[in-house]
Design an enzyme around this catalytic site. Structure first.
Site, PDB file in Angstrom:
ATOM      1  N   SER A   1      -4.480  -2.817  -1.213  1.00  0.00           N
ATOM      2  CA  SER A   1      -5.155  -2.340  -0.407  1.00  0.00           C
ATOM      3  C   SER A   1      -5.758  -1.295  -1.082  1.00  0.00           C
ATOM      4  O   SER A   1      -6.841  -0.684  -0.561  1.00  0.00           O
ATOM      5  CB  SER A   1      -5.451  -2.770   0.729  1.00  0.00           C
ATOM      6  N   PHE A   2      -4.565  -0.191  -1.421  1.00  0.00           N
ATOM      7  CA  PHE A   2      -5.654   1.475  -1.185  1.00  0.00           C
ATOM      8  C   PHE A   2      -5.973   1.283  -2.666  1.00  0.00           C
ATOM      9  O   PHE A   2      -6.840   1.537  -2.396  1.00  0.00           O
ATOM     10  CB  PHE A   2      -3.855   2.029  -1.810  1.00  0.00           C
TER      11      PHE A   2
ATOM     12  N   VAL B   1      -2.775  -4.824   4.997  1.00  0.00           N
ATOM     13  CA  VAL B   1      -1.720  -3.598   5.348  1.00  0.00           C
ATOM     14  C   VAL B   1      -0.920  -3.962   6.637  1.00  0.00           C
ATOM     15  O   VAL B   1      -1.446  -4.071   7.712  1.00  0.00           O
ATOM     16  CB  VAL B   1      -2.349  -2.074   4.802  1.00  0.00           C
TER      17      VAL B   1
ATOM     18  N   HIS C   1       4.249   4.908   5.073  1.00  0.00           N
ATOM     19  CA  HIS C   1       3.267   4.358   4.217  1.00  0.00           C
ATOM     20  C   HIS C   1       2.105   4.015   4.381  1.00  0.00           C
ATOM     21  O   HIS C   1       1.351   4.055   4.495  1.00  0.00           O
ATOM     22  CB  HIS C   1       4.147   3.189   2.836  1.00  0.00           C
TER      23      HIS C   1
END
Length: 164
Positions: free
Chosen positions: A65-66, A90, A97
Site C-alpha cells: 500500500s505504501f 492495511v 508500522h
C-alpha cells in the site's frame, strides 16, 4: 458517514454518468491480496456495468500500500488515463508500522489529488482486523472497489464539465 452505517456497494445507478469513453488506471497492492483482489474485482465489474471498455481499464500491481502513491503518480504522468483508482489494504498489527504506512499512503495520494490534473481515488482500506477488511471487500458492508469505481466515473465527469 461510517461504513458500518452505509453499504459501500449501494448507490443510485442512474446518478452515474456513462463511462464508455473514459479511461481508468487501477493500481492495486499485492499485500493482503485476498482483500485487494476482491476490491479490484468489484471496481472492474462496476466500471464495466457503467460502460467502460476493457481496453480502457489498465491494471497494474505494486508490492504494498505504501507504493500506491508512486504507482498512481506514474499513471498520472503516463497521460493514458482520465482517473486513477488506488486499491490497498492495511490491517493493524502489533507495531506502529500500520500508522506509518496508512499516513504515508494517505498523504501521498492526497498530494497527487491537490497537485495533478486528474483525480486519484482513495481505495485504501485501513482496518483493525481481517474480518473488518473482508466486510469491506465484498462482505456484509459491500465492496470499497464498487464505491471507488463510481467515484472515479463521477470525478472524470466533474472534470469534463468544468473544462467545457
Amino acid at each position: 458517514m461510517a461504513t458500518a452505517y452505509h453499504n459501500l456497494s449501494d448507490y443510485d445507478f442512474n446518478s452515474v454518468p456513462d463511462a464508455s469513453e473514459m479511461r481508468f488506471g487501477i493500481v492495486v497492492s499485492e499485500w493482503n491480496h485476498n482483500i485487494t483482489g476482491a476490491l479490484l474485482e468489484g471496481a472492474v465489474k462496476t466500471l464495466k456495468k457503467h460502460g467502460a471498455k476493457d481496453e480502457n481499464i489498465l491494471v497494474y500491481t505494486v508490492p504494498g500500500s505504501f507504493e500506491l502513491t508512486f504507482g498512481s503518480a506514474q499513471f498520472v504522468k503516463s497521460g493514458k488515463v482520465d482517473a486513477v483508482i488506488a486499491l490497498g489494504c492495511v490491517i493493524r498489527g502489533e507495531t506502529p508500522h500500520f500508522d506509518y504506512v496508512c499516513s504515508g499512503a494517505t498523504q501521498g495520494l492526497t498530494h497527487l489529488n491537490a497537485t495533478q490534473d486528474i483525480p486519484v481515488i482513495y481505495g485504501l482500506i485501513t482496518t483493525n482486523n481481517m474480518q473488518q477488511a473482508e466486510d469491506r471487500a465484498g462482505g456484509k458492508l459491500g465492496n470499497k472497489g464498487d464505491e471507488c469505481a463510481v467515484t472515479a466515473i463521477k470525478m472524470i465527469d466533474f472534470v469534463c464539465r468544468l473544462r467545457k
